[in-house]
Design an enzyme around this catalytic site. Structure first.
Site, PDB file in Angstrom:
ATOM      1  CB  ILE A   1      -1.010  -0.113   1.300  1.00  0.00           C
ATOM      2  CG1 ILE A   1      -0.146  -0.083   2.431  1.00  0.00           C
ATOM      3  CG2 ILE A   1      -1.855  -1.114   1.164  1.00  0.00           C
ATOM      4  CD1 ILE A   1      -0.883   0.100   3.780  1.00  0.00           C
TER       5      ILE A   1
ATOM      6  CG  ASP B   1      10.573  13.832   6.080  1.00  0.00           C
ATOM      7  OD1 ASP B   1      10.610  14.899   5.165  1.00  0.00           O
ATOM      8  OD2 ASP B   1      10.662  12.576   5.853  1.00  0.00           O
TER       9      ASP B   1
ATOM     10  CE  LYS C   1       8.750   2.218  -4.713  1.00  0.00           C
ATOM     11  NZ  LYS C   1       9.151   1.824  -5.775  1.00  0.00           N
TER      12      LYS C   1
ATOM     13  CG  ASN D   1      12.848   5.151   5.276  1.00  0.00           C
ATOM     14  OD1 ASN D   1      11.942   5.117   4.775  1.00  0.00           O
ATOM     15  ND2 ASN D   1      13.201   5.816   6.238  1.00  0.00           N
TER      16      ASN D   1
END
Length: 569
Positions: free
Chosen positions: A148, A324, A150, A153
């Protein structure tokens, strides 16, 4: 001053006359106030009254009760001798100090009220949306479904506990069949021992639950070198299980990430044999995917930005900087009922999201996070090899422009809030102004270069975004203050309607009213969902008088600016 207050001050004046006695000379009393021998007693307040007292009165912030009474006693004695001008001056000065004292007493009372409200709502712990399950410390305890997601990392798969029966069913029921998500980290240089893997990928465990890791995996039965874990929060992801295992050949692995596989699965692969696996709740989509197919309304947009600010504030108060923040790392779900939640499908190209209700936003992916046990969020930057974090496009100006050197320190306390301000453009249906290659650079931009926000956006939300994107962090509000601004905008408009500012009594009445509403409504908000109720509990459990006053100051200043910019009638 009211009649009751005047009578009270008169009684206090009488007591001061008895205490001082008529035998003392007036010269000694006046000399006492001309010198510095007036000693400040123990502090009677818990916060600085900067929003209510001018700077010239700071000398009288402590022990004012005695000062006011003695000054008025001196004025009373002057009534038996001396000119009327001196009597009037001393009496006026004593009354002025008494008024300051009254404001301080109101402030102390307000501060105590805030502390009591905060204590009540901090006892009401946030409950995890998942029911606890007994097993799940090894890969064989789960049934793995399709991929579901990617990233750079890791790969993410939908999974279900082995003990629960899963049926293929239609694709719309995917979340019912696979309520969990499995994140498999890619291991290149961490080795294959559990200790080295946990040490190398420790930041991924920041949002881990206390029972996420088996005790035998931890040195001395605790996290040891691993970072401090976060307490639960509705707008921060929760890792329910974390374990190390051999890398399996999962569906789509050879096509999607062949180079990340170990040599036993792909001779050309570069990965190690073992890696870290994380088990979390399965969310329907990311914020980016949602915004590609839906346009939030005015209130929805405000609530979505508010959730991000509440999540960031929770991280900051616990000594964590995400570093992030971006729309790909924010997960989303609706909470209007199981029937509606079941209609969400991962990556469904033609799926239309329901317009009613507000989605819950959850901050995820802590691989680039910075955690500090002292909660300072200060990173020594003495070398260019020090990691500033991920997401260069949405890196705050003070982080992006930092130059390494001796004694240089990067302060991340307001960096994530700045990134939320930039992401708010996306929530309002516009392009993020800092996305490259055509966007602005955070280290060089000027505030007047920021694109105009859509006029349909709420004025207070526009103000929050503008102040969050200020280059100078000292002029930028914290995530807590920015969140308070939106709380006041949503539920406290009557407080800001007065042109004379916000009185202390009105502020206390409003806080007590919001507390009563939150307790009576329970876990459901005005729109029938949990999102607004969770936000109000977040606000009341983090209630600080100074932060609330600062938020009021920002909003009132913004109102004055908007009124000044209007053409004359």
């Amino acid at each position: 001053m009211s009649v009751r207050r005047v009578l009270s001050r008169g009684l206090e004046l009488g007591r001061s006359v008895v205490q001082l006695g008529f035998a003392k000379s007036i010269g000694r009393v006046t000399a006492k106030f001309r010198t510095d021998r007036l000693r400040a007693g123990p502090a009677l307040r818990s916060v600085q009254p900067r929003a209510f007292l001018p700077a010239r009165y700071r000398y009288y912030r402590v022990s004012l009760r005695g000062a006011a009474a003695q000054l008025q006693a001196a004025a009373f004695r002057r009534g038996f001798g001396g000119g009327p001008r001196n009597r009037a001056a001393l009496l006026a000065f004593g009354l002025g100090v008494g008024l300051i004292e009254q404001q301080l007493e109101e402030e102390r009372s307000t501060s105590r009220t805030c502390e009591e409200i905060q204590a009540v709502f901090r006892q009401r712990k946030f409950q995890t949306p998942l029911k606890p399950f007994r097993h799940g410390y090894k890969l064989d305890d789960y049934v793995v479904g399709k991929q579901i997601g990617k990233g750079s990392n890791a790969a993410v798969y939908e999974v279900a506990p082995e003990e629960e029966e899963t049926s293929p069913g239609p694709s719309c029921c995917s979340l019912r069949s696979f309520p969990l998500a499995l994140k498999m980290m890619w291991n290149f240089g961490a080795g294959s021992s559990s200790e080295s893997i946990l040490k190398s990928m420790s930041q991924e465990l920041v949002p881990a639950a206390p029972s996420a890791l088996k005790r035998e995996l931890l040195p001395d039965g605790h996290f040891g070198v691993l970072p401090k874990r976060l307490s639960p929060h509705p707008n921060v992801i929760r890792v329910h299980r974390a374990f190390t295992a051999d890398v399996p050949l999962l569906p789509g692995a050879q096509e999607e990430y062949p180079d990340m596989l170990p040599a036993r699965l792909n001779p050309a692969g570069l990965g190690n044999n073992r890696t870290l696996f994380l088990v979390m709740k399965n969310y329907p989509c990311t914020l980016r995917q949602y915004l590609q197919r839906s346009s939030p309304g005015r209130r929805q947009a405000t609530l979505m930005v508010l959730q991000l600010l509440e999540g960031v504030d929770h991280l900051c108060t616990q000594g964590v900087a995400h570093r992030d923040i971006k729309s790909d790392n924010v997960l989303l779900e609706f909470d209007s009922g199981p029937e509606e939640r079941a209609t969400f499908v991962h990556f469904a190209p033609n799926r239309v999201f329901p317009a009613a209700g507000c989605p819950r936003l959850v901050i995820s992916d802590f691989g680039c996070s910075l955690s500090r046990s002292d909660r300072s969020l200060l990173l020594p930057f003495n070398s260019m090899w020090v990691d500033r974090g991920g997401n260069v496009s949405l890196m705050a100006p003070e982080v992006a422009s930092a130059v390494p050197g001796s004694g240089v320190v990067i302060d991340y306390s307001k960096a994530d809030a700045w990134a939320v301000g930039a992401m708010s453009y996306e929530i309002l249906g516009q392009t993020n102004p800092f996305y490259r290659p055509v966007g602005l650079e955070s280290r060089r931009y000027h505030e007047h270069q920021l694109p105009a926000l859509p006029p349909s956006a709420p004025a207070d939300l526009q103000l929050v975004i503008q102040v969050l994107l200020r280059r100078n962090p000292s002029q930028r509000p914290s995530a807590r203050v920015a969140a308070n601004m939106l709380h006041l905008s949503l539920w406290g408009r009557q407080l800001l309607a007065s042109r004379d500012g916000v009185a202390v009594k009105k502020l206390v009445d409003w806080l007590l009213c919001r507390s009563a509403v939150a307790l009576l409504k329970g876990c459901r908000g005005p729109d029938g969902t949990r999102v607004e109720a969770e936000l109000q509990r977040c606000f009341l459990s983090n209630l600080e008088l100074e932060d609330l006053r600062t938020a009021v100051g920002f909003l009132l200043h913004g109102q004055h600016q908007r009124q000044a910019s209007l053409p004359p009638a």
